[in-house]
Motif scaffolding. Structure first.
Motif, mmCIF file in Angstrom:
data_model
loop_
_atom_site.group_PDB
_atom_site.id
_atom_site.type_symbol
_atom_site.label_atom_id
_atom_site.label_comp_id
_atom_site.label_asym_id
_atom_site.label_seq_id
_atom_site.Cartn_x
_atom_site.Cartn_y
_atom_site.Cartn_z
ATOM 1 N N GLN A 26 36.867 65.871 60.724
ATOM 2 C CA GLN A 26 35.841 66.047 59.697
ATOM 3 C C GLN A 26 34.421 65.934 60.253
ATOM 4 O O GLN A 26 33.535 66.679 59.845
ATOM 5 N N LEU A 27 34.195 65.029 61.176
ATOM 6 C CA LEU A 27 32.855 64.882 61.752
ATOM 7 C C LEU A 27 32.451 66.162 62.491
ATOM 8 O O LEU A 27 31.344 66.675 62.304
ATOM 9 N N ALA A 28 33.355 66.689 63.308
ATOM 10 C CA ALA A 28 33.059 67.922 64.046
ATOM 11 C C ALA A 28 32.847 69.095 63.086
ATOM 12 O O ALA A 28 31.941 69.907 63.286
ATOM 13 N N ARG A 29 33.661 69.185 62.054
ATOM 14 C CA ARG A 29 33.503 70.278 61.086
ATOM 15 C C ARG A 29 32.175 70.166 60.329
ATOM 16 O O ARG A 29 31.509 71.168 60.071
ATOM 17 N N SER A 30 31.798 68.960 59.970
ATOM 18 C CA SER A 30 30.521 68.756 59.271
ATOM 19 C C SER A 30 29.344 69.104 60.171
ATOM 20 O O SER A 30 28.372 69.723 59.730
#
Length: 81
Positions: free
Chosen positions: A56-60
């Motif tokens: 999720q952090l990378a996608r955000s």
């Protein structure tokens, strides 16, 4: 590509000026920016890591970079990041 591509401001969401300056600095690193805006990072996500964020952090971060470089606005609000 929008005329203001990459030349966007980040909205201050309270006490986030240090985060905004760090994100602006990272956005200026062309190889890192291209890695995330192209989607190449997806191949290296470990969504099954129970101790991680499931990507999720990378996608955000990737979504924020796309907004900053290809979005229609000259101001971006990094709420999801």
């Amino acid at each position: 590509v929008p005329e203001h591509s990459g030349k966007v401001g980040l909205s201050n969401l309270g006490n986030t000026c240090f985060m905004a300056s760090m994100l602006q600095s990272l956005a200026a690193v062309a190889p890192l920016r291209e890695y995330f805006t192209s989607g190449a990072y997806e191949r290296e996500l470990n969504a099954e890591n129970r101790d991680g964020t499931q990507g999720q952090l990378a996608r955000s971060y990737a979504a924020l970079m796309r907004q900053m470089w290809f979005g229609p606005s000259s101001v971006v609000s990094p709420r999801e990041f």
